[in-house]
Scaffold this motif. Structure first.
Motif, PDB file in Angstrom:
ATOM      1  N   ASP A 148      11.906  14.473   5.583  1.00  0.00           N
ATOM      2  CA  ASP A 148      13.226  13.880   5.373  1.00  0.00           C
ATOM      3  C   ASP A 148      13.188  12.707   4.387  1.00  0.00           C
ATOM      4  O   ASP A 148      14.161  11.982   4.230  1.00  0.00           O
ATOM      5  CB  ASP A 148      13.833  13.430   6.695  1.00  0.00           C
ATOM      6  N   CYS A 149      12.060  12.513   3.716  1.00  0.00           N
ATOM      7  CA  CYS A 149      11.854  11.444   2.715  1.00  0.00           C
ATOM      8  C   CYS A 149      12.017  10.044   3.308  1.00  0.00           C
ATOM      9  O   CYS A 149      12.236   9.081   2.573  1.00  0.00           O
ATOM     10  CB  CYS A 149      12.783  11.617   1.521  1.00  0.00           C
ATOM     11  N   SER A 150      11.905   9.895   4.604  1.00  0.00           N
ATOM     12  CA  SER A 150      12.114   8.593   5.243  1.00  0.00           C
ATOM     13  C   SER A 150      11.037   7.571   4.892  1.00  0.00           C
ATOM     14  O   SER A 150      11.244   6.376   5.047  1.00  0.00           O
ATOM     15  CB  SER A 150      12.196   8.752   6.766  1.00  0.00           C
ATOM     16  N   ASN A 151       9.899   8.018   4.361  1.00  0.00           N
ATOM     17  CA  ASN A 151       8.837   7.064   4.005  1.00  0.00           C
ATOM     18  C   ASN A 151       8.767   6.801   2.497  1.00  0.00           C
ATOM     19  O   ASN A 151       7.789   6.259   1.998  1.00  0.00           O
ATOM     20  CB  ASN A 151       7.489   7.553   4.520  1.00  0.00           C
ATOM     21  N   VAL A 152       9.823   7.140   1.773  1.00  0.00           N
ATOM     22  CA  VAL A 152       9.798   7.004   0.311  1.00  0.00           C
ATOM     23  C   VAL A 152       9.527   5.560  -0.137  1.00  0.00           C
ATOM     24  O   VAL A 152       8.877   5.333  -1.148  1.00  0.00           O
ATOM     25  CB  VAL A 152      11.094   7.574  -0.323  1.00  0.00           C
ATOM     26  N   HIS A 153       9.991   4.572   0.642  1.00  0.00           N
ATOM     27  CA  HIS A 153       9.779   3.175   0.243  1.00  0.00           C
ATOM     28  C   HIS A 153       8.346   2.712   0.480  1.00  0.00           C
ATOM     29  O   HIS A 153       7.943   1.659  -0.018  1.00  0.00           O
ATOM     30  CB  HIS A 153      10.772   2.261   0.958  1.00  0.00           C
ATOM     31  N   ASP A 154       7.563   3.494   1.213  1.00  0.00           N
ATOM     32  CA  ASP A 154       6.163   3.164   1.464  1.00  0.00           C
ATOM     33  C   ASP A 154       5.231   3.798   0.441  1.00  0.00           C
ATOM     34  O   ASP A 154       4.034   3.538   0.450  1.00  0.00           O
ATOM     35  CB  ASP A 154       5.746   3.643   2.867  1.00  0.00           C
ATOM     36  N   LEU A 155       5.770   4.644  -0.413  1.00  0.00           N
ATOM     37  CA  LEU A 155       4.951   5.368  -1.383  1.00  0.00           C
ATOM     38  C   LEU A 155       4.792   4.561  -2.670  1.00  0.00           C
ATOM     39  O   LEU A 155       5.671   3.788  -3.044  1.00  0.00           O
ATOM     40  CB  LEU A 155       5.603   6.716  -1.696  1.00  0.00           C
ATOM     41  N   PRO A 156       3.675   4.756  -3.384  1.00  0.00           N
ATOM     42  CA  PRO A 156       3.487   4.038  -4.654  1.00  0.00           C
ATOM     43  C   PRO A 156       4.410   4.584  -5.739  1.00  0.00           C
ATOM     44  O   PRO A 156       4.886   5.712  -5.656  1.00  0.00           O
ATOM     45  CB  PRO A 156       2.019   4.310  -4.997  1.00  0.00           C
ATOM     46  N   ASN A 157       4.663   3.776  -6.745  1.00  0.00           N
ATOM     47  CA  ASN A 157       5.465   4.193  -7.897  1.00  0.00           C
ATOM     48  C   ASN A 157       4.742   5.271  -8.682  1.00  0.00           C
ATOM     49  O   ASN A 157       3.508   5.283  -8.757  1.00  0.00           O
ATOM     50  CB  ASN A 157       5.732   3.016  -8.837  1.00  0.00           C
ATOM     51  N   LEU A 158       5.516   6.151  -9.307  1.00  0.00           N
ATOM     52  CA  LEU A 158       4.974   7.106 -10.258  1.00  0.00           C
ATOM     53  C   LEU A 158       4.932   6.398 -11.605  1.00  0.00           C
ATOM     54  O   LEU A 158       5.947   5.887 -12.081  1.00  0.00           O
ATOM     55  CB  LEU A 158       5.860   8.350 -10.340  1.00  0.00           C
ATOM     56  N   VAL A 159       3.763   6.335 -12.228  1.00  0.00           N
ATOM     57  CA  VAL A 159       3.607   5.649 -13.509  1.00  0.00           C
ATOM     58  C   VAL A 159       3.350   6.698 -14.581  1.00  0.00           C
ATOM     59  O   VAL A 159       2.396   7.467 -14.499  1.00  0.00           O
ATOM     60  CB  VAL A 159       2.440   4.625 -13.456  1.00  0.00           C
ATOM     61  N   LEU A 160       4.233   6.722 -15.584  1.00  0.00           N
ATOM     62  CA  LEU A 160       4.106   7.639 -16.714  1.00  0.00           C
ATOM     63  C   LEU A 160       3.814   6.814 -17.956  1.00  0.00           C
ATOM     64  O   LEU A 160       4.534   5.858 -18.244  1.00  0.00           O
ATOM     65  CB  LEU A 160       5.405   8.421 -16.926  1.00  0.00           C
ATOM     66  N   GLN A 161       2.800   7.182 -18.692  1.00  0.00           N
ATOM     67  CA  GLN A 161       2.529   6.519 -19.965  1.00  0.00           C
ATOM     68  C   GLN A 161       2.983   7.474 -21.056  1.00  0.00           C
ATOM     69  O   GLN A 161       2.375   8.517 -21.283  1.00  0.00           O
ATOM     70  CB  GLN A 161       1.057   6.183 -20.128  1.00  0.00           C
ATOM     71  N   LEU A 162       4.107   7.124 -21.698  1.00  0.00           N
ATOM     72  CA  LEU A 162       4.746   7.989 -22.673  1.00  0.00           C
ATOM     73  C   LEU A 162       4.555   7.478 -24.084  1.00  0.00           C
ATOM     74  O   LEU A 162       4.566   6.275 -24.326  1.00  0.00           O
ATOM     75  CB  LEU A 162       6.243   8.093 -22.374  1.00  0.00           C
ATOM     76  N   GLY A 163       4.439   8.409 -25.009  1.00  0.00           N
ATOM     77  CA  GLY A 163       4.315   8.063 -26.412  1.00  0.00           C
ATOM     78  C   GLY A 163       2.923   7.613 -26.765  1.00  0.00           C
ATOM     79  O   GLY A 163       2.023   7.641 -25.936  1.00  0.00           O
ATOM     80  N   PRO A 164       2.728   7.193 -27.991  1.00  0.00           N
ATOM     81  CA  PRO A 164       1.433   6.655 -28.386  1.00  0.00           C
ATOM     82  C   PRO A 164       1.117   5.439 -27.514  1.00  0.00           C
ATOM     83  O   PRO A 164       2.008   4.938 -26.839  1.00  0.00           O
ATOM     84  CB  PRO A 164       1.641   6.250 -29.847  1.00  0.00           C
ATOM     85  N   PRO A 165      -0.115   4.968 -27.497  1.00  0.00           N
ATOM     86  CA  PRO A 165      -0.441   3.832 -26.614  1.00  0.00           C
ATOM     87  C   PRO A 165       0.644   2.765 -26.659  1.00  0.00           C
ATOM     88  O   PRO A 165       1.084   2.360 -27.722  1.00  0.00           O
ATOM     89  CB  PRO A 165      -1.752   3.308 -27.186  1.00  0.00           C
ATOM     90  N   GLY A 166       1.115   2.376 -25.470  1.00  0.00           N
ATOM     91  CA  GLY A 166       2.188   1.404 -25.423  1.00  0.00           C
ATOM     92  C   GLY A 166       2.823   1.328 -24.066  1.00  0.00           C
ATOM     93  O   GLY A 166       2.145   1.261 -23.063  1.00  0.00           O
ATOM     94  N   PRO A 167       4.175   1.419 -24.017  1.00  0.00           N
ATOM     95  CA  PRO A 167       4.909   1.135 -22.790  1.00  0.00           C
ATOM     96  C   PRO A 167       4.657   2.151 -21.688  1.00  0.00           C
ATOM     97  O   PRO A 167       4.281   3.283 -21.935  1.00  0.00           O
ATOM     98  CB  PRO A 167       6.364   1.194 -23.231  1.00  0.00           C
ATOM     99  N   GLN A 168       4.883   1.715 -20.465  1.00  0.00           N
ATOM    100  CA  GLN A 168       4.829   2.605 -19.319  1.00  0.00           C
ATOM    101  C   GLN A 168       6.178   2.577 -18.641  1.00  0.00           C
ATOM    102  O   GLN A 168       6.830   1.546 -18.575  1.00  0.00           O
ATOM    103  CB  GLN A 168       3.763   2.160 -18.331  1.00  0.00           C
TER     104      GLN A 168
END
Length: 172
Positions: A148-168
């Motif tokens: 039921d996704c009730s623990n979603v706030h306890d889960l770590p963030n999904l980190v995407l590194q997009l583009g050439p080296p730089g922002p996430q």
């Protein structure tokens, strides 16, 4: 604000077989592709070209019933924006140089050449990928997601590194 344009191409679909379209919460599709990415034989004008704009931003509401916004030709002054080069010629695709939960090395995917391509699709509500990569990423989650996704706030963030080296981009 108000945008207007003359001689804009519009497509009217009078019959379709798109499953779920009539039950969906939207009434149409607004194409924001650049003319340079259109089919070569297509002479219709792209909306951004007709408006003389080369940029737009889409912000989605984070909570139920919170409105989103489309900003054509600029952005909100209080937000920080990054230019990420588009790769390919048919989609809004960018290079993805890494993806993991919590930004750690466990379950990290796409962090070695040839890296991965990621299609930016404002009409898709889910993140999708090849089964092997998604399974490897989920190994780094550290705990199962409750049905039921009730623990979603306890889960770590999904980190995407997009583009050439730089922002996430951090997606909670």
């Amino acid at each position: 604000n108000e945008l207007s344009t003359n001689n804009q191409s519009v497509v009217l679909i009078s019959e379709h077989k798109v499953q779920g379209y009539c039950e969906s919460s939207y009434d149409g599709v607004l194409g924001l592709g650049h003319r340079k990415y259109a089919r070569e034989s297509d002479q219709d004008t792209a909306l951004l070209t007709t408006l003389g704009m080369d940029s737009f931003s889409i912000c989605f509401g984070r909570n139920t019933d919170e409105p989103g916004r489309l900003i054509v030709g600029g952005g909100l002054p209080r937000l920080r924006y990054y230019d990420i080069p588009v790769i390919g010629t048919r989609h809004w695709a960018v290079q993805m140089m890494g993806a993991s939960f919590g930004g750690g090395s466990t379950g990290r995917v796409c962090d070695r050449p040839p890296y991965c391509g990621a299609i930016i699709d404002s009409g898709t509500s889910l993140l999708a990928g090849p089964r092997e990569l998604v399974a490897s990423m989920l190994d780094g989650l550290g705990q199962p997601v409750a049905e039921d996704c009730s623990n979603v706030h306890d889960l770590p963030n999904l980190v995407l590194q997009l583009g050439p080296p730089g922002p996430q981009l951090h997606i909670p």
